[in-house]
Design an enzyme around this catalytic site. Structure first.
Site, PDB file in Angstrom:
ATOM      1  N   HIS A 464       0.833  -1.207   0.000  1.00  0.00           N
ATOM      2  CA  HIS A 464       0.000   0.000   0.000  1.00  0.00           C
ATOM      3  C   HIS A 464       0.868   1.258   0.000  1.00  0.00           C
ATOM      4  O   HIS A 464       0.680   2.157  -0.823  1.00  0.00           O
ATOM      5  CB  HIS A 464      -0.908  -0.030   1.231  1.00  0.00           C
ATOM      6  N   GLU A 465       1.804   1.319   0.937  1.00  0.00           N
ATOM      7  CA  GLU A 465       2.651   2.514   1.022  1.00  0.00           C
ATOM      8  C   GLU A 465       3.527   2.662  -0.220  1.00  0.00           C
ATOM      9  O   GLU A 465       3.810   3.779  -0.661  1.00  0.00           O
ATOM     10  CB  GLU A 465       3.495   2.482   2.296  1.00  0.00           C
ATOM     11  N   HIS A 468       1.651   4.528  -2.885  1.00  0.00           N
ATOM     12  CA  HIS A 468       1.797   5.980  -2.735  1.00  0.00           C
ATOM     13  C   HIS A 468       3.171   6.423  -3.247  1.00  0.00           C
ATOM     14  O   HIS A 468       3.298   7.445  -3.938  1.00  0.00           O
ATOM     15  CB  HIS A 468       1.674   6.376  -1.261  1.00  0.00           C
ATOM     16  N   HIS A 471       3.424   6.544  -6.978  1.00  0.00           N
ATOM     17  CA  HIS A 471       2.673   7.695  -7.496  1.00  0.00           C
ATOM     18  C   HIS A 471       3.533   8.956  -7.425  1.00  0.00           C
ATOM     19  O   HIS A 471       3.513   9.797  -8.337  1.00  0.00           O
ATOM     20  CB  HIS A 471       1.402   7.863  -6.649  1.00  0.00           C
TER      21      HIS A 471
END
Length: 672
Positions: A464-465, A468, A471
């Site tokens: 998940h991290e 980010h 991105h």
């Protein structure tokens, strides 16, 4: 040489001391003030490049140094650092508030937008200009006199309160310790017991030190047979930083009340009916009513599944565990036992396969394969010996760099997050600035000579991290305001992070991620099949739990006056959507840092909102192949590379060919 004044490409984290903060920030604020004065003077034309060269450089330098200080305050907190940070916070807040509401600067940007040259700006610059004009309004640039002064005072006080809220949660988490006996730890996994023994031994104390940090707390709640021990830890955890906690000075009650009151006052000054409306002005969702409808619709769909989950859990606990009346501190324990009974495996069994080095290498391999980059470890100054630093290359050229801080420790804020060190930018001086990120988690550290073991939930958190991080790091946008995650609507910013979680459920991927801590063998197919069968175990309960948080957050901020009735609002929300009653002493709102100290105020719904987007995006990979190069390239080009340079819905439609649909989300969660 003050390391916070260095113009080197990376912060000198190991060299920064509390005494460096005040002189460096004072100097950088003075330079930023001078730049703001020059930018708003007649000397500087209403020209995009001129303002970027004049003001952008100075404020970016101030932001980078203050970002390094803020980061250290979160991951290496000490009394001295906290004092220096809090002393500088008001002045930094005041400057950025004043810049954001400066009428003369706002006039310059409006003049750019209205000039013939505006039509010649590239799409990224047009979007950055559009967002700046919006943010000027939201920052009070159209206010004057007493209203403007009051708006600035609210910003300063709100920043101070958010910092205090965060400190109280950290102190209350660090401040709890229970030294258990070995007998009390019956059922707890051996590695968690060893970590507790080492923690007590490090303090010269007998027994086994248990804390409220998740790597210590969760194994007790999931596995400890001692019901009284589970109750003790649960009670301490849900009363952290409240009037029911150990220390009155850590109580966040007054902070919550004042923050909510200030937010409603701020919204009223800007002409909004409530703070939720002001918050949504920069998000995909159009109104609080739309968000409430979305959440309640999802709650209605999830409720039958949640009720079935709970009925099964209660029946199993009574029949198999002798727990005739299930209490909230029994839920994780009973759920783990039910999962073991139903699917013939446990989370602890899975953990033996997820050794951190193997998971990390597997994750890196996926990123390299899908996005055509190479990840290489580098040397850099770091804030703790366990922190690693890496670079991303493509075709021999630097794309970006990132720090990785994975282990829980005292003085480190709980949770997991990605933050930016700097963003991609075609600097006015002529150089290409590449992005740098910080990726932070709170996993159990290695014990003895064995590598750290992760739960499957830990693995999805790491992915998940990294979503980010990718991105931020893989953007190809050169404009500071819209490169990477900058300028992306807050309720879409979780799309890439939640998208990455899907890899953790693919057989082909898990073969690369797993290596048994003792045998070195990859995850067996039979165990994977059990894990997959259990994927949506209690998904109804989990969905309602997230909706409870999101509904509470939205109602708090959409209904002026709730600052006097926080507990009442939470009780009403629980009555509406929860199927598991919370005990009267539960004060989870007092440690709800996302909405009171983390930027998610009137925005917690965005996790579910973006989950819909990410599930639909992932469905393209399900159809076309998890490692389909063309699909990966399309996702990279249409989602990751464009950052905030266009609206999120445009990016989604460019990738998917249509607007998002809820079907994939419901199917992924077993609620179709």
């Amino acid at each position: 040489m003050n390391p916070l004044l260095s113009t080197a490409a990376l912060p000198a984290f190991a060299s920064i001391r509390p005494e460096h903060i005040q002189p460096a920030i004072e100097q950088l604020l003075a330079e930023a003030d001078a730049a703001l004065a020059l930018a708003t003077s007649e000397q500087t034309p209403a020209d995009y490049d001129a303002l970027s060269a004049c003001l952008g450089v100075a404020t970016e330098r101030l932001g980078a140094s203050w970002g390094a200080v803020s980061h250290l305050n979160a991951v290496a907190n000490s009394p001295e650092l906290r004092e220096a940070y809090n002393a500088a916070l008001p002045a930094v807040t005041e400057f950025f508030t004043r810049q954001g509401s400066d009428e003369a600067l706002y006039a310059k940007y409006k003049a750019i937008a209205q000039s013939p040259a505006a039509a010649q700006l590239n799409p990224a610059r047009k979007q950055a200009l559009k967002l700046w004009l919006r943010d000027f309004v939201l920052s009070g640039a159209e206010l004057s006199g007493v209203a403007k002064e009051r708006f600035a005072a609210i910003q300063e006080r709100s920043a101070e309160l958010a910092q205090k809220f965060s400190e109280h949660v950290l102190d209350a988490t660090d401040g709890f310790a229970y030294y258990a006996t070995l007998e009390e730890l019956a059922g707890v996994p051996a590695d968690a017991i060893e970590a507790a023994r080492s923690a007590a031994e490090a303090e010269g104390k007998p027994g086994y030190k248990l804390t409220l940090h998740f790597p210590s707390y969760l194994p007790v709640m999931q596995y400890a047979e001692n019901r009284a021990l589970r109750e003790r830890l649960y009670t301490a955890y849900v009363t952290r930083a409240s009037e029911l906690g150990d220390k009155p000075e850590w109580d966040n009650s007054a902070i919550i009340e004042e923050l909510l009151q200030l937010r409603q006052e701020e919204a009223a000054l800007l002409g909004f009916k409530n703070f939720a409306e002001a918050s949504l002005a920069a998000k995909m969702a159009s109104s609080p009513a739309q968000v409430l409808e979305f959440l309640r619709d999802l709650a209605a769909r999830a409720r039958p599944f949640a009720e079935q989950d709970l009925a099964e859990l209660r029946s199993f606990a009574a029949a198999e565990l002798g727990l005739a009346e299930l209490q909230v501190w029994d839920n994780a324990y009973a759920s783990e036992k039910l999962k073991e009974a139903r699917y013939a495996f446990s989370d602890q069994e899975l953990r033996q396969y997820f050794t951190l080095p193997r998971v990390l290498q597997g994750l890196f391999d996926i990123i390299e394969r899908l996005f055509n980059v190479k990840i290489v470890e580098q040397a850099a100054e770091v804030w703790h010996e366990s922190v690693k630093f890496y670079r991303l290359d493509r075709g021999g050229e630097l794309v970006g760099q990132f720090y990785l801080d994975l282990y829980a420790r005292a003085g480190k804020r709980p949770g997991a997050w990605m933050d930016e060190v700097r963003s991609r930018w075609a600097r006015p001086e002529g150089q290409q600035q590449t992005p740098v990120a910080q990726l932070v988690c709170n996993f159990s550290s290695p014990q003895g000579d064995k590598p750290a073991l992760l739960s499957h939930d830990d693995v999805t958190t790491l992915f998940h991290e990294f979503g980010h991080g990718l991105h931020h790091l893989l953007t190809q946008v050169d404009e500071l305001g819209v490169s990477g995650i900058s300028g992306v609507e807050w309720d879409a910013v979780e799309l890439p992070s939640q998208f990455m979680e899907n890899f953790c459920w693919e057989w082909e991927v898990l073969q690369q991620l797993t290596s048994h801590v003792d045998s070195g063998e990859a995850l067996p197919r039979a165990l994977f099949d059990k894990m997959l069968a259990a994927k949506n175990f209690q998904s109804g309960l989990q969905t309602l739990r997230q909706i409870e948080f999101a509904l509470f957050d939205m109602r708090l901020h959409a209904e002026p006056g709730t600052e006097k009735a926080v507990q009442a609002v939470l009780d009403e929300v629980r009555q509406e959507v929860a199927v598991i009653p919370a005990p009267a002493f539960n004060r989870s709102q007092h440690s709800f840092s996302h909405i009171f100290a983390g930027g998610y105020s009137a925005g917690y719904y965005s996790y579910k909102w973006a989950e819909l987007l990410s599930a639909d995006a992932w469905s393209a990979f399900e159809v076309e192949g998890v490692f389909n190069a063309a699909t990966g390239a399309r996702y990279l080009q249409n989602i990751l590379e464009v950052g905030g340079s266009r609206e999120a819905m445009e990016s989604f439609k460019a990738f998917r060919g249509r607007e998002p649909q809820i079907d994939a989300l419901l199917r992924h969660q077993g609620m179709a």
